[in-house]
Design a protein around this motif. Structure first.
Motif, PDB file in Angstrom:
ATOM      1  N   ILE B 165       0.835  -1.209   0.000  1.00  0.00           N
ATOM      2  CA  ILE B 165       0.000   0.000   0.000  1.00  0.00           C
ATOM      3  C   ILE B 165       0.867   1.256   0.000  1.00  0.00           C
ATOM      4  CG2 ILE B 165      -1.769   1.253   1.320  1.00  0.00           C
ATOM      5  CD1 ILE B 165      -2.686  -1.380  -0.042  1.00  0.00           C
ATOM      6  N   GLY B 166       2.009   1.178   0.653  1.00  0.00           N
ATOM      7  CA  GLY B 166       2.919   2.319   0.646  1.00  0.00           C
ATOM      8  C   GLY B 166       2.488   3.456   1.544  1.00  0.00           C
ATOM      9  N   ASP B 167       1.577   3.180   2.487  1.00  0.00           N
ATOM     10  CA  ASP B 167       1.167   4.267   3.388  1.00  0.00           C
ATOM     11  C   ASP B 167       2.295   4.572   4.367  1.00  0.00           C
ATOM     12  OD1 ASP B 167       0.533   1.674   4.386  1.00  0.00           O
ATOM     13  OD2 ASP B 167      -0.612   2.566   6.018  1.00  0.00           O
ATOM     14  N   HIS B 195      13.843   5.808   1.055  1.00  0.00           N
ATOM     15  CA  HIS B 195      13.024   6.745   0.287  1.00  0.00           C
ATOM     16  C   HIS B 195      12.757   8.090   0.951  1.00  0.00           C
ATOM     17  CE1 HIS B 195      12.140   3.550  -2.602  1.00  0.00           C
ATOM     18  NE2 HIS B 195      12.030   2.760  -1.565  1.00  0.00           N
ATOM     19  N   MET B 196      13.052   8.207   2.236  1.00  0.00           N
ATOM     20  CA  MET B 196      12.743   9.468   2.926  1.00  0.00           C
ATOM     21  C   MET B 196      13.670   9.648   4.134  1.00  0.00           C
ATOM     22  SD  MET B 196       9.266   8.271   4.863  1.00  0.00           S
ATOM     23  CE  MET B 196       8.468   7.961   3.308  1.00  0.00           C
ATOM     24  N   GLN B 293      10.659  13.507  -5.586  1.00  0.00           N
ATOM     25  CA  GLN B 293      10.633  12.949  -6.944  1.00  0.00           C
ATOM     26  C   GLN B 293       9.655  11.771  -7.031  1.00  0.00           C
ATOM     27  OE1 GLN B 293      11.721  13.602  -9.884  1.00  0.00           O
ATOM     28  NE2 GLN B 293      12.220  11.743 -11.017  1.00  0.00           N
ATOM     29  N   GLU B 294       9.707  10.879  -6.029  1.00  0.00           N
ATOM     30  CA  GLU B 294       8.828   9.706  -6.052  1.00  0.00           C
ATOM     31  C   GLU B 294       7.357  10.113  -5.951  1.00  0.00           C
ATOM     32  OE1 GLU B 294      10.138   7.008  -3.006  1.00  0.00           O
ATOM     33  OE2 GLU B 294      12.185   7.015  -3.775  1.00  0.00           O
ATOM     34  N   VAL B 295       7.094  11.078  -5.092  1.00  0.00           N
ATOM     35  CA  VAL B 295       5.702  11.508  -4.918  1.00  0.00           C
ATOM     36  C   VAL B 295       5.188  12.165  -6.201  1.00  0.00           C
ATOM     37  CG1 VAL B 295       4.205  13.100  -3.646  1.00  0.00           C
ATOM     38  CG2 VAL B 295       5.851  11.691  -2.409  1.00  0.00           C
ATOM     39  N   SER B 296       6.034  12.952  -6.864  1.00  0.00           N
ATOM     40  CA  SER B 296       5.544  13.579  -8.094  1.00  0.00           C
ATOM     41  C   SER B 296       5.391  12.561  -9.226  1.00  0.00           C
ATOM     42  CB  SER B 296       6.404  14.771  -8.522  1.00  0.00           C
ATOM     43  OG  SER B 296       7.744  14.437  -8.504  1.00  0.00           O
ATOM     44  N   LEU B 297       6.235  11.523  -9.226  1.00  0.00           N
ATOM     45  CA  LEU B 297       6.061  10.456 -10.224  1.00  0.00           C
ATOM     46  C   LEU B 297       4.734   9.737 -10.005  1.00  0.00           C
ATOM     47  CD1 LEU B 297       9.662   8.893 -10.239  1.00  0.00           C
ATOM     48  CD2 LEU B 297       8.549   9.974 -12.202  1.00  0.00           C
ATOM     49  N   LYS B 298       4.444   9.445  -8.750  1.00  0.00           N
ATOM     50  CA  LYS B 298       3.188   8.745  -8.462  1.00  0.00           C
ATOM     51  C   LYS B 298       1.982   9.589  -8.880  1.00  0.00           C
ATOM     52  CE  LYS B 298       0.229   6.699  -4.987  1.00  0.00           C
ATOM     53  NZ  LYS B 298       0.038   6.134  -3.660  1.00  0.00           N
ATOM     54  N   PRO B 318      -1.496   7.259  -0.535  1.00  0.00           N
ATOM     55  CA  PRO B 318      -0.204   7.381   0.165  1.00  0.00           C
ATOM     56  C   PRO B 318       0.849   8.198  -0.578  1.00  0.00           C
ATOM     57  CG  PRO B 318      -0.989   5.140   0.294  1.00  0.00           C
ATOM     58  CD  PRO B 318      -1.902   5.853  -0.655  1.00  0.00           C
ATOM     59  N   ASN B 319       1.612   8.946   0.207  1.00  0.00           N
ATOM     60  CA  ASN B 319       2.703   9.762  -0.306  1.00  0.00           C
ATOM     61  C   ASN B 319       3.978   8.945  -0.422  1.00  0.00           C
ATOM     62  OD1 ASN B 319       1.967  12.326  -0.996  1.00  0.00           O
ATOM     63  ND2 ASN B 319       1.983  13.036   1.136  1.00  0.00           N
ATOM     64  N   SER B 320       3.996   8.038  -1.378  1.00  0.00           N
ATOM     65  CA  SER B 320       5.209   7.257  -1.606  1.00  0.00           C
ATOM     66  C   SER B 320       5.204   6.833  -3.070  1.00  0.00           C
ATOM     67  CB  SER B 320       5.245   6.034  -0.683  1.00  0.00           C
ATOM     68  OG  SER B 320       4.168   5.171  -0.983  1.00  0.00           O
ATOM     69  N   GLY B 321       6.236   6.129  -3.472  1.00  0.00           N
ATOM     70  CA  GLY B 321       6.366   5.788  -4.892  1.00  0.00           C
ATOM     71  C   GLY B 321       5.775   4.440  -5.269  1.00  0.00           C
ATOM     72  N   ILE B 322       4.880   3.923  -4.442  1.00  0.00           N
ATOM     73  CA  ILE B 322       4.312   2.595  -4.704  1.00  0.00           C
ATOM     74  C   ILE B 322       2.877   2.715  -5.230  1.00  0.00           C
ATOM     75  CG2 ILE B 322       3.602   0.417  -3.636  1.00  0.00           C
ATOM     76  CD1 ILE B 322       5.880   0.787  -1.616  1.00  0.00           C
ATOM     77  N   VAL B 323       2.605   2.029  -6.350  1.00  0.00           N
ATOM     78  CA  VAL B 323       1.246   1.965  -6.886  1.00  0.00           C
ATOM     79  C   VAL B 323       0.917   0.495  -7.123  1.00  0.00           C
ATOM     80  CG1 VAL B 323      -0.292   2.623  -8.767  1.00  0.00           C
ATOM     81  CG2 VAL B 323       1.460   4.230  -7.980  1.00  0.00           C
ATOM     82  N   SER B 324      -0.106   0.001  -6.413  1.00  0.00           N
ATOM     83  CA  SER B 324      -0.538  -1.383  -6.590  1.00  0.00           C
ATOM     84  C   SER B 324      -1.816  -1.386  -7.389  1.00  0.00           C
ATOM     85  CB  SER B 324      -0.763  -2.051  -5.233  1.00  0.00           C
ATOM     86  OG  SER B 324       0.479  -2.257  -4.599  1.00  0.00           O
ATOM     87  N   LEU B 325      -1.841  -2.186  -8.446  1.00  0.00           N
ATOM     88  CA  LEU B 325      -3.009  -2.150  -9.333  1.00  0.00           C
ATOM     89  C   LEU B 325      -3.270  -3.503  -9.967  1.00  0.00           C
ATOM     90  CD1 LEU B 325      -1.323  -2.043 -12.185  1.00  0.00           C
ATOM     91  CD2 LEU B 325      -1.317   0.389 -11.757  1.00  0.00           C
TER      92      LEU B 325
END
Lengths: 140, 397
Positions: B165-167, B195-196, B293-298, B318-325
């Motif tokens: 989830i990347g929360d 990442h942070m 950078q990761e947040v803007s990519l997401k 979530p404010n991270s670079g993970i997208v589950s789909l």
């Protein structure tokens, strides 16, 4: 084999597989197949009576190759004697592993005769054969 | 950014599997190569030049780690990775200090390595594992944690950022709460530290674990940081050379000080040196910049995905670079094989969070996990691949 025909057989068996769905019946032997190399997770059940495979059923989540291979394998094995089934399983696994095998025994299972070109999919194609072998072992 | 530092980032290749492992910049490989080609030697006992150099580099990485996450350098233990670190916490410290009936708060979004050791300890000594309910977005809030705390709660153990989830959990608030209530706070930093900006001291953490390979470092090395007074009470899980002061025929023995007490045998020297190089590399870029950078990519990816109504995204917020789909009607693994045909590397599966299915109603997803070297063009390439999704079975079969 013609690529379109190959794809059509795989896709038909993936989208409408044979005997999907388990039943409550204690006369069946069961096996859970949780692939080590991928995320296929299928439950199998099989009934043998008078030395013949009366029924094989399955359910769960798996990729197109695993699901279709399971469906085609079930079609192939239903009604066969245990000995006939073992022979098919052995030849099928030999085909996947690029060893010598008798393609005439395998019918539609021949659609996986080039799966070795995608090594990460070989276990997907093997999954139903491993499941049936394990269930046959349990019945020994 | 910094793509030129990564030899694997060739034209047309998109690496979206950074949650599993990251690519290695040339400087990290070079540092390890120098160890192997110029000053191979064991640590601690060599008096020759190469050994002196190796020793200085090896021990120096503790200082680098301490600057990176703000902790005491003498409390930095090298491990084989976050899994090893978490197991050391559970079996080295908790087994000795918890007792039957003590409650440990977990949640179902955690990685196997922050659940299975606890299940094993529960089996051994009868602690009680309680799972904090996730909210409708599968996130774990402070309020939800607080509600689960009883006078028997002895440990809160969670990932600062979860891997599906990347929360981003509010560790500063949770840490403060734990300190006030005398609860031990164990943090899995495998998906946050790379990442942070993470601050061990100011977030009142008791233990923090992370892996080198998820942050541009080599495989086979990780870190466990613990509060000094807790580490003094922690049992080593491994005994042998390098960690003892003496041992005698009458069975008496004495162990060395922390942290070397926990590093029996020859450690992964090249890997530790590589890890130090990786951390220095990340600090030079700046953790704030990496996170931004990761947040803007997401954000860009989610915007682009709006045109596809057959794509379900499970973690919009979530404010991270993970997208589950998932792609409707397509098994996650088939989807990832399809993307591989377009030279896009993703991961399909449950991502070792095997209890998350109870909350999400879906077992497998395709996970896109991004890092600072990913670009908006990478996302465009992914979106272009999606436009071919109707041909998926022609492509993968």
């Amino acid at each position: 084999m013609d690529e379109n025909l190959r794809r059509e057989i795989i896709l038909d068996n993936y989208q409408d597989p044979m005997n999907r769905g388990l039943i409550e019946d204690s006369s069946y032997v069961r096996e859970r197949m949780n692939s080590e190399s991928c995320i296929d997770d299928l439950d199998f059940m099989m009934k043998i009576e008078d030395g013949k495979i009366q029924d094989i059923r399955f359910d769960g989540e798996a990729c197109a190759i695993s699901t279709s291979a399971t469906s085609i394998m079930i079609r192939k094995l239903m009604g066969l004697t245990v000995e006939e089934a073992r022979k098919i399983l052995e030849n099928y696994q030999n085909m996947i592993y690029e060893k010598e095998y008798d393609s005439e025994l395998l019918g539609e299972l021949n659609v996986y005769d080039t799966i070795h070109k995608q090594p990460n999919r070989m276990n997907c194609a093997l999954l139903p054969s491993v499941a049936v072998k394990k269930m046959l072992e349990k019945l020994k | 950014m910094n793509r030129e530092d990564f030899p694997m980032l060739q034209e047309g290749f998109v690496f979206f599997d950074n949650g599993a492992t990251t690519l290695k910049p040339k400087c990290v490989v070079d540092a390890m190569k120098r160890y192997y080609e110029e000053h191979t030697s064991n640590i601690h006992r060599g008096d020759y030049d190469a050994a002196v150099k190796t020793n200085a580099l090896y021990d120096g990485v503790r200082k680098i780690v301490s600057q990176f996450v703000n902790c005491d350098p003498n409390c930095v233990i090298y491990t084989s990775g976050a899994t090893h670190s978490l197991n050391m916490v559970v079996f080295g410290y908790m087994r000795k200090h918890l007792k039957k009936g003590d409650e440990v708060l977990l949640n179902k979004a955690e990685h196997a390595s922050n659940i299975l050791p606890w299940i094993k300890l529960q089996e051994e000594i009868g602690i009680v594992l309680k799972y904090v309910p996730l909210d409708e977005n599968y996130e774990c809030s402070f309020e939800s944690i607080e509600k689960c705390v009883t006078d028997k709660t002895k440990v809160i153990s969670l990932a600062q950022v979860t891997n599906v989830i990347g929360d981003v959990r509010d560790v500063t608030r949770i840490g403060k709460f734990c300190r006030e209530h005398h609860i031990l706070f164990n943090v899995d930093g495998a998906q946050s530290v790379p990442h942070m900006k993470v601050d061990f001291e100011n977030s009142d953490m008791d233990f923090l674990s992370f892996s080198g390979h998820k942050m541009c470092g080599p495989t086979g090395v990780g870190v466990l940081i613990g509060r000094r007074e807790l580490l003094e009470e922690m049992e080593p899980l491994c005994y042998g050379g390098g960690m003892n002061a003496f041992f005698e025929e009458d069975n008496s023995y004495e162990l060395k000080e922390i942290p070397v007490r926990f590093e029996a045998g020859t450690p992964p020297i090249a890997e530790v040196i590589g890890l130090g190089e990786a951390i220095t590399y990340l600090m030079n870029i700046g953790m704030e910049r990496i996170h931004e950078q990761e947040v803007s990519l997401k954000k860009y990816l989610l915007e682009k995905l709006k045109e596809f109504d057959d794509i379900t995204v499970y973690n919009q917020n979530p404010n991270s670079g993970i997208v589950s789909l998932n792609l409707e009607g397509v098994f996650a693994q088939d989807f990832s094989i399809f993307l591989n045909h377009f030279h896009i590397a993703v991961r399909a599966g449950n991502h070792c969070a095997k209890l998350l299915k109870d909350e999400m109603d879906v077992k497998n997803t395709v996970r896109i996990s991004m890092y600072f070297y990913n670009t908006f063009e990478d996302i465009d390439q992914f979106i272009d691949a999606l436009r071919h999704r109707s041909e998926i079975f022609q492509i993968i079969l």
